[in-house]
Design an enzyme around this catalytic site. Sequence first.
Site, PDB file in Angstrom:
ATOM      1  N   GLY A  47       0.736  -1.062  -0.074  1.00  0.00           N
ATOM      2  CA  GLY A  47       0.050   0.160  -0.012  1.00  0.00           C
ATOM      3  C   GLY A  47       0.889   1.154  -0.083  1.00  0.00           C
ATOM      4  O   GLY A  47       1.868   1.227   0.255  1.00  0.00           O
ATOM      5  N   GLN A  52       3.129   9.913   1.612  1.00  0.00           N
ATOM      6  CA  GLN A  52       4.302   9.204   1.633  1.00  0.00           C
ATOM      7  C   GLN A  52       5.279   9.649   0.542  1.00  0.00           C
ATOM      8  O   GLN A  52       6.412   9.329   0.523  1.00  0.00           O
ATOM      9  CB  GLN A  52       3.951   7.870   1.451  1.00  0.00           C
ATOM     10  CG  GLN A  52       3.464   7.025   2.932  1.00  0.00           C
ATOM     11  CD  GLN A  52       3.316   5.674   3.040  1.00  0.00           C
ATOM     12  OE1 GLN A  52       2.437   5.128   2.556  1.00  0.00           O
ATOM     13  NE2 GLN A  52       4.558   5.205   3.519  1.00  0.00           N
ATOM     14  N   CYS A  89       6.223  -0.268   7.624  1.00  0.00           N
ATOM     15  CA  CYS A  89       5.576   0.986   6.858  1.00  0.00           C
ATOM     16  C   CYS A  89       6.810   1.393   5.816  1.00  0.00           C
ATOM     17  O   CYS A  89       7.893   1.444   6.465  1.00  0.00           O
ATOM     18  CB  CYS A  89       5.292   2.036   7.655  1.00  0.00           C
ATOM     19  SG  CYS A  89       4.879   3.593   6.847  1.00  0.00           S
ATOM     20  N   LEU A  90       6.567   1.723   4.817  1.00  0.00           N
ATOM     21  CA  LEU A  90       7.799   2.096   3.915  1.00  0.00           C
ATOM     22  C   LEU A  90       8.264   3.410   4.167  1.00  0.00           C
ATOM     23  O   LEU A  90       9.527   3.803   3.968  1.00  0.00           O
ATOM     24  CB  LEU A  90       7.278   2.446   2.272  1.00  0.00           C
ATOM     25  CG  LEU A  90       6.765   0.884   1.837  1.00  0.00           C
ATOM     26  CD1 LEU A  90       6.031   1.349   0.313  1.00  0.00           C
ATOM     27  CD2 LEU A  90       7.730  -0.134   1.269  1.00  0.00           C
ATOM     28  N   HIS A 131      -4.171   1.188   7.822  1.00  0.00           N
ATOM     29  CA  HIS A 131      -3.018   1.801   7.724  1.00  0.00           C
ATOM     30  C   HIS A 131      -2.574   3.015   6.836  1.00  0.00           C
ATOM     31  O   HIS A 131      -2.373   4.078   7.181  1.00  0.00           O
ATOM     32  CB  HIS A 131      -2.132   0.679   7.555  1.00  0.00           C
ATOM     33  CG  HIS A 131      -0.623   1.232   7.302  1.00  0.00           C
ATOM     34  ND1 HIS A 131       0.433   0.602   8.345  1.00  0.00           N
ATOM     35  CD2 HIS A 131       0.078   1.790   6.399  1.00  0.00           C
ATOM     36  CE1 HIS A 131       1.628   1.116   7.944  1.00  0.00           C
ATOM     37  NE2 HIS A 131       1.550   1.953   6.695  1.00  0.00           N
ATOM     38  N   GLU A 132      -3.353   2.766   5.448  1.00  0.00           N
ATOM     39  CA  GLU A 132      -3.400   3.940   4.555  1.00  0.00           C
ATOM     40  C   GLU A 132      -4.053   5.079   4.869  1.00  0.00           C
ATOM     41  O   GLU A 132      -3.881   6.131   4.790  1.00  0.00           O
ATOM     42  CB  GLU A 132      -3.573   3.473   3.274  1.00  0.00           C
ATOM     43  CG  GLU A 132      -2.786   2.260   2.635  1.00  0.00           C
ATOM     44  CD  GLU A 132      -1.181   2.386   2.834  1.00  0.00           C
ATOM     45  OE1 GLU A 132      -0.733   3.581   2.983  1.00  0.00           O
ATOM     46  OE2 GLU A 132      -0.600   1.373   2.902  1.00  0.00           O
ATOM     47  N   HIS A 135      -2.514   7.148   7.525  1.00  0.00           N
ATOM     48  CA  HIS A 135      -1.516   8.230   6.744  1.00  0.00           C
ATOM     49  C   HIS A 135      -2.202   9.386   6.350  1.00  0.00           C
ATOM     50  O   HIS A 135      -1.442  10.644   6.357  1.00  0.00           O
ATOM     51  CB  HIS A 135      -0.853   7.541   5.543  1.00  0.00           C
ATOM     52  CG  HIS A 135       0.318   6.611   5.877  1.00  0.00           C
ATOM     53  ND1 HIS A 135       1.462   7.217   6.345  1.00  0.00           N
ATOM     54  CD2 HIS A 135       0.668   5.393   5.699  1.00  0.00           C
ATOM     55  CE1 HIS A 135       2.506   6.105   6.588  1.00  0.00           C
ATOM     56  NE2 HIS A 135       1.548   5.187   6.020  1.00  0.00           N
TER      57      HIS A 135
HETATM   58  O1  GNR Z   1       4.203  -2.670   2.491  1.00  0.00           O
HETATM   59  C1  GNR Z   1       3.492  -2.497   3.582  1.00  0.00           C
HETATM   60  N1  GNR Z   1       3.472  -3.464   4.380  1.00  0.00           N
HETATM   61  C2  GNR Z   1       2.631  -3.685   5.218  1.00  0.00           C
HETATM   62  C3  GNR Z   1       2.523  -4.747   6.050  1.00  0.00           C
HETATM   63  C4  GNR Z   1       1.764  -4.887   7.107  1.00  0.00           C
HETATM   64  C5  GNR Z   1       0.900  -3.964   7.425  1.00  0.00           C
HETATM   65  C6  GNR Z   1       0.722  -2.554   6.628  1.00  0.00           C
HETATM   66  C7  GNR Z   1       1.582  -2.669   5.690  1.00  0.00           C
HETATM   67  S1  GNR Z   1       1.395  -1.170   4.732  1.00  0.00           S
HETATM   68  C8  GNR Z   1       3.130  -1.137   4.102  1.00  0.00           C
HETATM   69  C9  GNR Z   1       3.210  -0.248   2.967  1.00  0.00           C
HETATM   70  C10 GNR Z   1       3.105   1.263   3.573  1.00  0.00           C
HETATM   71  O2  GNR Z   1       3.700   1.847   4.479  1.00  0.00           O
HETATM   72  N2  GNR Z   1       1.770   1.869   3.256  1.00  0.00           N
HETATM   73  O3  GNR Z   1       1.528   3.022   4.029  1.00  0.00           O
HETATM   74 NI    NI Z   2       2.875   3.049   5.846  1.00  0.00          NI
END
Ligand code: GNR
Ligand code: NI
Length: 161
Positions: A47, A52, A89-90, A131-132, A135
């Site tokens: 995601g 980001q 999270c990236l 999660h997204e 953000h």
């Molecule tokens: O790549 C991602 N892997 C992930 C793994 C477990 C729970 C959430 C994520 S999201 C993350 C990519 C990211 O930072 N998206 O905002």
């Molecule tokens: Ni993230």
Amino acid sequence: MAIRKIVEMGKDDILRKHARQVVKFDRRLAVLLDDMADTMYEADGVGLAAPQVGVLKRAVVIDVGEGLIELVNPQIVWQEGEVVGAEGCLSVPGRRGTVARPEKVRVAAQDRKGNAVEVEGEGLLAVCLCHEIDHLDGILYVDKMIEDVTDKTEEEEQKEE
Ligand code: GNR
Ligand code: NI
């Protein structure tokens, strides 16, 4: 199509800001969504949210292995249950931590043309949707983290539960 630079926690306060509602469904939005998908795939993520890549718009892309989902102005309209799982999270590279999330969620949003869409997800898709959307409100998983599991294997995590 282009790869954009992913902003990292602590280096840019854009990750802490509230992203703005998208009102113009124009070429600029389409290019942003295309670039976000490229950037997510290149980084091996499931995601990515617009903040980001340094853009304060309420837009996210997700692909948990079931194809690309693009959501503009997403909102959770229903949720059920709770599960605790490890997240990364990236924008927080090299770290992992556990977070409690709903087991199932339904999200109302718009597509790149402005049409209303709904997505229902469970498992990793539900986690990713939450999660997204976080953000977009300047929230990172580390804010909700129960335990840092960066140096733990999946087996070690399971044993504790
Ligand atoms: O790549 C991602 N892997 C992930 C793994 C477990 C729970 C959430 C994520 S999201 C993350 C990519 C990211 O930072 N998206 O905002
Ligand atoms: Ni993230």
